[in-house]
Design a protein around this motif. Structure first.
Motif, PDB file in Angstrom:
ATOM      1  N   GLY A 239     -10.383   0.282  -4.191  1.00 29.06           N
ATOM      2  CA  GLY A 239      -9.382  -0.651  -3.502  1.00 29.06           C
ATOM      3  C   GLY A 239      -9.579  -1.931  -4.541  1.00 29.06           C
ATOM      4  O   GLY A 239     -10.032  -2.925  -4.787  1.00 29.06           O
TER       5      GLY A 239
ATOM      6  N   THR B 285       0.778  -0.941   0.029  1.00 29.15           N
ATOM      7  CA  THR B 285      -0.729   0.146  -0.058  1.00 29.15           C
ATOM      8  C   THR B 285       0.928   0.987  -0.068  1.00 29.15           C
ATOM      9  O   THR B 285       1.739   1.176   0.267  1.00 29.15           O
ATOM     10  CB  THR B 285      -0.688  -0.309   0.970  1.00 29.15           C
ATOM     11  OG1 THR B 285      -1.868   0.870   1.070  1.00 29.15           O
ATOM     12  CG2 THR B 285      -0.121   0.384   2.583  1.00 29.15           C
TER      13      THR B 285
ATOM     14  N   THR C  66      -5.975  -4.016  -3.896  1.00 30.33           N
ATOM     15  CA  THR C  66      -5.350  -4.904  -3.079  1.00 30.33           C
ATOM     16  C   THR C  66      -6.178  -5.953  -2.260  1.00 30.33           C
ATOM     17  O   THR C  66      -5.719  -7.240  -3.171  1.00 30.33           O
ATOM     18  CB  THR C  66      -4.801  -4.589  -2.651  1.00 30.33           C
ATOM     19  OG1 THR C  66      -4.941  -3.614  -1.558  1.00 30.33           O
ATOM     20  CG2 THR C  66      -3.472  -3.407  -2.350  1.00 30.33           C
TER      21      THR C  66
ATOM     22  N   ASP D 200       7.968  -1.092  -5.592  1.00 31.66           N
ATOM     23  CA  ASP D 200       8.406  -2.725  -6.168  1.00 31.66           C
ATOM     24  C   ASP D 200       7.415  -3.501  -7.499  1.00 31.66           C
ATOM     25  O   ASP D 200       6.974  -4.382  -5.965  1.00 31.66           O
ATOM     26  CB  ASP D 200       9.586  -3.240  -5.522  1.00 31.66           C
ATOM     27  CG  ASP D 200       9.806  -4.430  -6.097  1.00 31.66           C
ATOM     28  OD1 ASP D 200      10.276  -5.266  -7.233  1.00 31.66           O
ATOM     29  OD2 ASP D 200      10.968  -4.982  -5.337  1.00 31.66           O
ATOM     30  N   GLU D 201       6.851  -3.579  -8.228  1.00 40.54           N
ATOM     31  CA  GLU D 201       6.324  -4.187  -8.629  1.00 40.54           C
ATOM     32  C   GLU D 201       6.078  -6.277  -8.790  1.00 40.54           C
ATOM     33  O   GLU D 201       4.965  -6.476  -8.362  1.00 40.54           O
ATOM     34  CB  GLU D 201       5.743  -3.410 -10.213  1.00 40.54           C
ATOM     35  CG  GLU D 201       4.397  -4.661 -11.284  1.00 40.54           C
ATOM     36  CD  GLU D 201       3.475  -3.734 -10.550  1.00 40.54           C
ATOM     37  OE1 GLU D 201       3.730  -2.545 -10.402  1.00 40.54           O
ATOM     38  OE2 GLU D 201       2.333  -4.432 -11.111  1.00 40.54           O
TER      39      GLU D 201
ATOM     40  N   LYS E 155      -5.254   5.357   4.207  1.00 39.71           N
ATOM     41  CA  LYS E 155      -4.519   4.198   4.450  1.00 39.71           C
ATOM     42  C   LYS E 155      -4.848   3.131   5.702  1.00 39.71           C
ATOM     43  O   LYS E 155      -3.782   2.258   6.223  1.00 39.71           O
ATOM     44  CB  LYS E 155      -3.643   3.408   3.596  1.00 39.71           C
ATOM     45  CG  LYS E 155      -3.794   3.579   1.776  1.00 39.71           C
ATOM     46  CD  LYS E 155      -4.569   3.136   1.226  1.00 39.71           C
ATOM     47  CE  LYS E 155      -4.433   3.364   0.177  1.00 39.71           C
ATOM     48  NZ  LYS E 155      -5.542   2.487  -1.381  1.00 39.71           N
TER      49      LYS E 155
HETATM   50  P1  ADP Z   1      -4.558   2.955  -4.418  1.00 39.17           P
HETATM   51  O1  ADP Z   1      -4.847   3.398  -5.655  1.00 39.17           O
HETATM   52  O2  ADP Z   1      -5.239   3.678  -3.315  1.00 39.17           O
HETATM   53  O3  ADP Z   1      -2.946   2.777  -3.691  1.00 39.17           O
HETATM   54  P2  ADP Z   1      -5.563   0.504  -4.852  1.00 39.17           P
HETATM   55  O4  ADP Z   1      -5.770  -0.397  -4.047  1.00 39.17           O
HETATM   56  O5  ADP Z   1      -6.953   0.852  -5.190  1.00 39.17           O
HETATM   57  O6  ADP Z   1      -4.827   1.471  -3.791  1.00 39.17           O
HETATM   58  O7  ADP Z   1      -4.966   0.041  -6.101  1.00 39.17           O
HETATM   59  C1  ADP Z   1      -2.977   0.170  -5.782  1.00 39.17           C
HETATM   60  C2  ADP Z   1      -2.487  -0.769  -6.106  1.00 39.17           C
HETATM   61  O8  ADP Z   1      -0.991  -0.417  -6.351  1.00 39.17           O
HETATM   62  C3  ADP Z   1      -2.429  -2.202  -6.135  1.00 39.17           C
HETATM   63  O9  ADP Z   1      -1.667  -2.846  -7.446  1.00 39.17           O
HETATM   64  C4  ADP Z   1      -0.536  -2.811  -5.374  1.00 39.17           C
HETATM   65  O10 ADP Z   1      -0.575  -3.917  -5.597  1.00 39.17           O
HETATM   66  C5  ADP Z   1       0.354  -1.167  -6.404  1.00 39.17           C
HETATM   67  N1  ADP Z   1       0.692  -1.065  -4.656  1.00 39.17           N
HETATM   68  C6  ADP Z   1       0.974  -0.629  -3.964  1.00 39.17           C
HETATM   69  N2  ADP Z   1       1.810   0.378  -3.243  1.00 39.17           N
HETATM   70  C7  ADP Z   1       2.569  -0.738  -3.915  1.00 39.17           C
HETATM   71  C8  ADP Z   1       4.521  -0.728  -3.690  1.00 39.17           C
HETATM   72  N3  ADP Z   1       5.488  -0.363  -2.788  1.00 39.17           N
HETATM   73  N4  ADP Z   1       5.208  -1.630  -4.451  1.00 39.17           N
HETATM   74  C9  ADP Z   1       4.202  -1.918  -6.016  1.00 39.17           C
HETATM   75  N5  ADP Z   1       2.820  -2.203  -5.522  1.00 39.17           N
HETATM   76  C10 ADP Z   1       2.321  -1.764  -5.424  1.00 39.17           C
END
Ligand code: ADP
Length: 489
Positions: free
Chosen positions: A393, A309, A395, A369-370, A315
């Motif tokens: 959301g 997140t 996640t 970090d994807e 959050k």
């Molecule tokens: P928001 O759009 O409010 O940030 P969401 O839950 O809609 O929250 O989407 C968040 C997306 O970003 C998800 O795909 C999540 O896996 C990704 N994400 C959030 N933080 C990271 C991080 N530090 N590294 C990789 N992916 C992240």
């Protein structure tokens, strides 16, 4: 239908959060259904051009005015993820989109105001008929104002999707004058004057999108209702109530090609909802072992609870911190992948990390970090989402697909997608007490109620979180808007 989407994000090439994933998922599904969809976004210098195919210089040079000066722009077309993109290269002396990342600059409003004007210049050059101009959040909201005040293009309907009303794009009247709008005229309560009484002389870009678009949709039904209150409306509730007749809610899907544990290239072991419970558990244990080897964790100190997140007040960072401290004392492991644009929150988490450096049951990683995100989804038992508000959301949807049971606060899209005791655990109050009780339920489920734990996990994995249904809802909305019908449901 002929649909043009304008966006600041598009995953995976330009992603800062959920919005970029929403745009790619929706576009891919609409294209698959045979609709003619174009997506326009800035050509950020951070885009990895290797991920694009059929890159073509579509319009080598067209001008866009700002403060009486004409600036050069070019439009590139390219394909990515099965979608047709148009990347606006802004050759402006301020290097608006050459900053190494998408947002987080003092002149963000000016950058996107310019982007909107340049997009409209491009569309007017093309002179094509458009059924729906689909805008996303404050960054592109001004296109609606420009379309109706200046450009008068053959666009049948304009839709703005609200991914997060907290971010609104506040600027001065002269920022609008700079690109040819009349800032003074638009500084009116029924137009673009900021609704926050502290800023009566400010222009609010998102409000312009609400007022000038033909339709508005929030990314879940609950959020569409919550933004009509001061809790989630961030002062725009007044305007939103006024335009309620054109407000609706459509839940997001996830892109099941990008998020698929059956063939996810980031995972060392694969599994899917059609495997047996044993096979799924074996694969997830392998993924835990892989992460444990890399980061010095213990794959058997379970359950593994985690969060992926942005660490921002929305959050519930204080509740995340509570869970980080509580989980090891209950015998589990906590993993956090997150980072904060807010220096105070970031410092707080850095010091938490320092304090727990020797603890093998806590792993805190502050980076975007994807690849690691995919691996963590694969390894977790529970995903914690203690948001104060949550438009949709993603996640929790991703987590469920990866066999992770969400522990979430009952708000917005979390409330619309997680059903307590069926595919997740919900708590009502955003307090340590409520979270504590829910963590206790999670541990009890994990240690003492194996068959209920498995049924929650499996029902999450089988939940249809694809874009199929949401895309149909968008299409119905587009059709209504193109006909000029009211949209509220
Ligand atoms: P928001 O759009 O409010 O940030 P969401 O839950 O809609 O929250 O989407 C968040 C997306 O970003 C998800 O795909 C999540 O896996 C990704 N994400 C959030 N933080 C990271 C991080 N530090 N590294 C990789 N992916 C992240």
């Amino acid at each position: 239908m002929r649909i043009v989407q304008v966006t600041a994000e598009f995953a995976p090439i330009a992603k800062a959060g959920g919005m970029g994933e929403v745009v790619v998922g929706l576009t891919r599904e609409l294209s698959r259904l045979g609709h003619d969809v174009d997506v326009i976004l800035p050509k950020y210098d951070s885009i990895d051009l290797k991920k694009l195919s059929k890159v073509d210089l579509e319009v080598p040079d067209f001008k866009c005015g700002e403060n009486g000066n004409l600036h050069a722009n070019a439009m590139w077309s390219a394909n990515v993820e099965g979608c047709r993109l148009h990347l606006l290269e802004v050759r402006h002396s301020s290097g608006y989109f050459h900053r190494g990342k998408i947002y987080g600059f003092e002149d963000d409003t000016r950058r996107f105001i310019y982007f909107c004007r340049a997009v409209m210049e491009y569309l007017s050059l093309k002179k094509e008929k458009i059924d729906i101009l689909h805008l996303h959040d404050w960054h592109t909201a001004l296109c609606a104002v420009l379309a109706r005040e200046i450009f008068h293009l053959p666009i049948k309907g304009i839709l703005i999707t609200l991914h997060n009303v907290e971010y609104q794009g506040r600027c001065a009247t002269w920022d609008l004058d700079a690109i040819g709008l009349n800032g003074k005229k638009l500084l009116a309560a029924d137009k673009m004057q900021d609704d926050d009484p502290e800023y009566p002389k400010a222009i609010n870009l998102l409000k312009g999108g609400l007022v000038y678009s033909d339709g508005i949709n929030a990314v879940s039904n609950s959020y569409a209702k919550e933004i009509l209150t001061s809790h989630a409306g961030f002062h725009l509730e007044k305007t939103l109530k006024r335009v309620k007749g054109k407000l609706t809610g459509i839940i997001n899907g996830i892109d099941q090609t990008l998020w698929n544990p059956a063939n996810d290239p980031h995972l060392a072991a694969h599994y899917s909802a059609s495997d047996s419970l044993n096979e799924i558990c074996d694969a997830k244990q392998k993924l835990r072992k892989a992460l444990s080897n890399r980061f010095g964790l213990d794959p058997n100190r379970r359950p593994w609870i985690g969060g992926i997140t942005r660490l921002v007040p929305q959050k519930g960072p204080e509740l995340i911190e509570f869970a980080i401290q509580k989980t090891p004392s209950l015998g589990g492991t906590f993993i956090l992948l997150g980072s904060s644009p807010n220096p105070k929150i970031q410092t707080q988490f850095e010091s938490l990390k320092k304090h727990n450096a020797a603890n093998r049951n806590i792993f805190l990683h502050f980076e975007y970090d994807e690849a690691l995100a995919h691996e963590i989804y694969g390894a977790l038992d529970f995903l914690l989402i203690p948001s104060h508000f949550e438009p949709c959301g993603l996640t929790q949807l991703i987590g469920m697909r990866y066999g992770v049971i969400p522990i979430a606060r009952a708000t917005g899209g979390l409330k619309d997608t997680i059903f307590d005791g069926e595919n997740g655990l919900l708590f009502l109050e955003p307090t340590p007490k409520a979270l504590n009780e829910t963590l206790a339920r999670a541990f009890d489920l994990f240690h003492n109620k194996a068959s209920t734990f498995a049924s929650l996990m499996m029902s999450g994995m089988k939940t249809d979180c694809s874009w199929k249904n949401p895309a149909q809802q968008y299409l119905r909305l587009y059709e209504k808007l193109a006909l000029g019908d009211a949209v509220a449901i």
